[in-house]
Design a protein around this motif. Structure first.
Motif, mmCIF file in Angstrom:
data_model
loop_
_atom_site.group_PDB
_atom_site.id
_atom_site.type_symbol
_atom_site.label_atom_id
_atom_site.label_comp_id
_atom_site.label_asym_id
_atom_site.label_seq_id
_atom_site.Cartn_x
_atom_site.Cartn_y
_atom_site.Cartn_z
ATOM 1 N N UNK A 31 -38.073 56.538 -30.489
ATOM 2 C CA UNK A 31 -37.377 57.120 -29.339
ATOM 3 C C UNK A 31 -36.072 56.382 -29.071
ATOM 4 N N UNK A 32 -36.100 55.046 -29.198
ATOM 5 C CA UNK A 32 -34.910 54.205 -29.050
ATOM 6 C C UNK A 32 -34.983 53.115 -30.105
ATOM 7 N N UNK A 33 -33.867 52.455 -30.343
ATOM 8 C CA UNK A 33 -33.846 51.367 -31.323
ATOM 9 C C UNK A 33 -33.894 50.027 -30.591
ATOM 10 N N UNK A 34 -34.921 49.237 -30.895
ATOM 11 C CA UNK A 34 -35.025 47.907 -30.298
ATOM 12 C C UNK A 34 -33.989 46.986 -30.926
ATOM 13 N N UNK A 88 -35.496 42.210 -25.624
ATOM 14 C CA UNK A 88 -35.902 42.839 -26.877
ATOM 15 C C UNK A 88 -35.598 44.336 -26.914
ATOM 16 N N UNK A 89 -35.102 44.885 -25.800
ATOM 17 C CA UNK A 89 -34.827 46.323 -25.688
ATOM 18 C C UNK A 89 -36.102 47.163 -25.789
ATOM 19 N N UNK A 90 -37.217 46.606 -25.369
ATOM 20 C CA UNK A 90 -38.457 47.370 -25.335
ATOM 21 C C UNK A 90 -38.490 48.207 -24.063
ATOM 22 N N UNK A 128 -27.521 42.179 -38.969
ATOM 23 C CA UNK A 128 -27.225 43.594 -38.792
ATOM 24 C C UNK A 128 -27.847 44.227 -37.565
ATOM 25 N N UNK A 129 -28.644 43.466 -36.808
ATOM 26 C CA UNK A 129 -29.268 44.024 -35.616
ATOM 27 C C UNK A 129 -28.407 43.764 -34.382
#
Length: 429
Positions: free
Chosen positions: A63-66, A190-192, A255-256
């Motif tokens: 749904x989203x990229x962490x 963590x973008x969770x 790259x993250x």
């Protein structure tokens, strides 16, 4: 519950993307005249080994990229109209059918499937019906063992009591939930997207639906995490009634989004001393609660609670990795699929397996992987597997207190688990 490559700990994704060695020797011990793909330059497959055979299915949707994630995943916005769960499922069916035909041509019969692991990505985005269709696709081409372990990863936010009921009825036997932390500010870094208590709620719903085996995944060492935050996470895990826990130290992958934030100085890089202290804290708490480590980053409440699928990787077994970017290994030949879901579907439609590349493992590569993986297990590495140089190095490792002899095996000590990568380097010279 995804094996990987460092004391997060040396975490290998199911499907084995990070375990693959870089050296191509062109040698394989047993070769049958079965082409891997449509390309005439592709290798032939070796016979199945004597160990259990597993299937990994990669679901590439999120749904989203962490911000910390470097797995082969895509959001709906990134894919646009080029791919969808429906087109992916159709391509998956095609790949499974092609693999079954090619395996049937080998001199050794295709073994029954002992384990299935559906990972990603976020498999739970497919919903209960979608995951049931995935399992039906596997059953349509392969014979499952009567006691097959069937696992799916799930994001707590995309589950519900009805979801767990549906996949349990479909034949899934194990659920792995991405919890990461019980602290809201850690999840934010963590973008969770799930709320702190949702993972525990999902674990309880899974148990209520009849799942005897439920795993919670933790990530420790996130910038801003305190000892109190970790303790709260462990309190939540131990109160959830699960029988398996995975705990991985945060790795800043190139790259993250997280790597970019660290590079800009917005966040500090994880501190090795802090990570070591956190690992010891986790091990102590879980051990006191009756969980035993069976791999450096994995703890189980008993022998029947270990993840048999991941043990198949660590023990050097055979497996088919189906889906975009998934890796496979049969008879000393490893291949990996093209990554993008649209290109993956196109390759499947062309016939042959959708392999982007392959390698045949020679004796040196097999030795390297055997040492690298077996050392990380509580059962340890058979000393007889070591060459002369490795045997001498094992003596030094024992003298340094990093391992001990347990019968005819070399087993890491508590301190050795913290330095597992270094032990591997010593043994390999």
């Amino acid at each position: 519950m995804r094996p990987r490559d460092r004391t997060r700990g040396d975490r290998l994704p199911p499907g084995d993307e990070h375990r693959r060695t870089a050296v191509h020797t062109g040698r394989v011990s047993s070769v049958a005249a079965v082409p891997l793909g449509a390309d005439a330059s592709a290798p032939t497959l070796g016979d199945f080994g004597n160990g259990p055979f597993g299937i990994y299915v990669h679901v590439p949707f999120c749904a989203t990229r962490c911000g910390y994630c470097d797995f082969n995943t895509y959001t709906a916005g990134e894919l646009g109209t080029s791919a969808s769960p429906q087109s992916w499922l159709e391509a998956l069916r095609g790949e499974l059918a092609t693999a079954a035909r090619q395996f049937a041509a080998l001199p050794t019969a295709t073994p029954e499937v002992a384990t299935i692991f559906v990972g990603g990505g976020t498999p739970s985005l497919l919903g209960g019906a979608g995951l049931a269709a995935v399992l039906d696709a596997v059953r349509g081409e392969f014979t499952l063992a009567a006691d097959a372990e069937v696992t799916t990863e799930s994001n707590p936010e995309s589950t519900s009591p009805e979801f767990f009921e549906r996949i349990r009825q479909a034949g899934f036997t194990r659920v792995s939930l991405g919890m990461q932390s019980a602290a809201a500010h850690v999840l934010k870094v963590l973008d969770r997207t799930h709320t702190p208590g949702r993972a525990v709620g999902a674990a309880r719903e899974a148990r209520a639906a009849g799942f005897a085996h439920v795993n919670l995944d933790l990530i420790y060492g996130t910038p801003g995490e305190t000892d109190a935050d970790l303790d709260a996470s462990l309190d939540a895990v131990l109160g959830a009634g699960v029988d398996h826990v995975s705990a991985y130290s945060l790795i800043v992958e190139d790259g993250t989004a997280l790597a970019r934030r660290v590079r800009r100085g917005e966040l500090p890089a994880p501190d090795d001393d802090v990570l070591a202290a956190r690992y010891e804290r986790i091990d102590a708490r879980l051990g006191a609660a009756g969980f035993g480590w069976y791999e450096v980053s994995n703890w189980a409440a008993g022998d029947d609670s270990v993840c048999r699928h991941n043990l198949g990787y660590w023990d050097g077994g055979d497996w088919l990795g189906a889906g975009p970017g998934a890796h496979s290994h049969v008879g000393g030949v490893r291949w990996w699929n093209v990554k993008h879901p649209a290109r993956y579907a196109d390759r499947v439609a062309q016939g042959g397996l959708p392999a982007a590349g392959w390698e045949a493992l020679g004796d040196d590569e097999r030795y390297l992987e055997r040492v690298m993986l077996a050392v990380r297990l509580r059962t340890g590495l058979p000393l007889a597997d070591l060459d002369a140089s490795g045997t001498a190095a094992a003596e030094r490792v024992v003298a340094d207190g990093l391992a001990h002899r347990s019968g005819d095996r070399l087993v890491l000590t508590d301190r050795g688990r913290l330095l597992a990568d270094g032990v591997v380097r010593d043994l390999l010279g």
